[in-house]
Design an enzyme around this catalytic site. Structure first.
Site, mmCIF file in Angstrom:
data_model
loop_
_atom_site.group_PDB
_atom_site.id
_atom_site.type_symbol
_atom_site.label_atom_id
_atom_site.label_comp_id
_atom_site.label_asym_id
_atom_site.label_seq_id
_atom_site.Cartn_x
_atom_site.Cartn_y
_atom_site.Cartn_z
ATOM 1 N N LYS A 176 -49.458 -32.671 -79.577
ATOM 2 C CA LYS A 176 -50.761 -32.215 -79.073
ATOM 3 C C LYS A 176 -50.749 -30.782 -79.043
ATOM 4 O O LYS A 176 -51.728 -30.026 -79.592
ATOM 5 C CB LYS A 176 -50.947 -32.678 -77.576
ATOM 6 C CG LYS A 176 -51.202 -34.155 -77.304
ATOM 7 C CD LYS A 176 -51.314 -34.508 -75.968
ATOM 8 C CE LYS A 176 -51.559 -35.867 -75.797
ATOM 9 N NZ LYS A 176 -51.791 -36.462 -74.168
ATOM 10 N N SER A 184 -49.404 -31.657 -72.983
ATOM 11 C CA SER A 184 -48.965 -32.308 -72.080
ATOM 12 C C SER A 184 -48.901 -34.029 -72.173
ATOM 13 O O SER A 184 -49.983 -34.216 -72.746
ATOM 14 C CB SER A 184 -49.216 -32.124 -70.490
ATOM 15 O OG SER A 184 -48.507 -32.633 -69.812
ATOM 16 N N ASP A 185 -48.076 -34.454 -71.982
ATOM 17 C CA ASP A 185 -48.099 -35.905 -71.896
ATOM 18 C C ASP A 185 -47.361 -36.732 -70.887
ATOM 19 O O ASP A 185 -46.240 -36.175 -70.375
ATOM 20 C CB ASP A 185 -47.522 -36.796 -73.243
ATOM 21 C CG ASP A 185 -48.247 -38.271 -73.502
ATOM 22 O OD1 ASP A 185 -49.205 -38.198 -74.087
ATOM 23 O OD2 ASP A 185 -47.410 -39.188 -73.179
ATOM 24 N N GLN A 186 -47.837 -37.867 -70.367
ATOM 25 C CA GLN A 186 -47.136 -38.631 -69.476
ATOM 26 C C GLN A 186 -46.774 -40.038 -69.722
ATOM 27 O O GLN A 186 -47.653 -40.725 -70.257
ATOM 28 C CB GLN A 186 -47.640 -38.670 -67.923
ATOM 29 C CG GLN A 186 -47.081 -39.028 -66.844
ATOM 30 C CD GLN A 186 -48.015 -39.032 -65.563
ATOM 31 O OE1 GLN A 186 -48.767 -39.721 -65.375
ATOM 32 N NE2 GLN A 186 -47.540 -38.147 -64.867
ATOM 33 N N ALA A 188 -44.090 -34.530 -69.450
ATOM 34 C CA ALA A 188 -43.498 -33.602 -70.137
ATOM 35 C C ALA A 188 -44.707 -32.548 -70.875
ATOM 36 O O ALA A 188 -45.975 -32.726 -70.714
ATOM 37 C CB ALA A 188 -43.050 -34.097 -71.703
#
Length: 212
Positions: A74, A90-92, A127
């Protein structure tokens, strides 16, 4: 310049960036992440990354690798078209015993996901990747959540109340979902919502932002 329509602008659009800092971009249109970043009082623009997340998911099978890989993708997607900006990706990923939990999509699957998690512990892996001035800085937060035992009536009552169909794990901690848990182990509760602000503040200071 701000990319948002005038009616959607907030005070962050006119706030001045620190002298050493570049334009700040959040590579996301998630309302949760936007609200979190807004708490820092920095001017930023939110832009949706154009990378194909579904296609990218096949590259990583482990939950942490997936969260970190997507956060990086991203950020790099937006940085490639805005090379002079500071870009936050960011990613979860939610997982239980290394099994990745997807967003349920409907109430039936939400109830099934809660029944599977009831009485067990699972993780939220969040993250963040920041690209600025040729630097790439990263942080990964892992929150461990211990859900209490739930009977079917409790599950159905909760799903009706919060309608958590768009949340991996099928709960909303910021609403009634908090009542589903016995204990939550977290170094940064903002990471649970999708953006670890404590670590992000440290990173932003490193690249020239005055936070607070």
């Amino acid at each position: 310049p701000c990319k948002e329509p005038a009616r959607a602008c907030s005070k962050r659009c006119t706030a001045k960036l620190p002298a050493m800092a570049t334009a700040l971009i959040l590579a996301s249109t998630s309302p949760y992440r936007r609200a979190l970043l807004d708490r820092l009082g920095l001017a930023f623009t939110a832009i949706a990354p154009t990378c194909d997340e579904e296609a990218l998911k096949s590259r990583w099978s482990r939950p942490r690798e997936l969260a970190e890989g997507l956060a990086d993708a991203k950020a790099r997607c937006i940085a490639s078209t805005h090379p002079d900006a500071t870009v936050i990706g960011s990613d979860q990923v939610a997982c239980c015993d290394e099994q990745i939990l997807s967003k349920p999509g409907n109430r039936h699957r939400a109830a099934a996901q809660l029944a599977m998690l009831a009485g067990r512990s699972h993780q939220l892996i969040t993250a963040v990747r920041v690209i600025a001035g040729g630097q790439t800085l990263s942080h990964t937060d892992i929150t461990v959540l211990h859900m209490r035992h739930l009977d079917q009536a409790t599950i159905e009552r909760y799903v009706t109340a919060d309608d958590p169909v768009d949340c991996a794990g099928a709960y909303k901690l910021e609403q009634r979902g908090i009542a589903l848990f016995e204990r939550i182990e977290s170094a940064d509760h903002s990471a649970i919502t999708g953006l670890p602000l404590i670590a992000l503040c440290t990173i932003l200071r490193q690249v020239g932002y005055a936070v607070p």
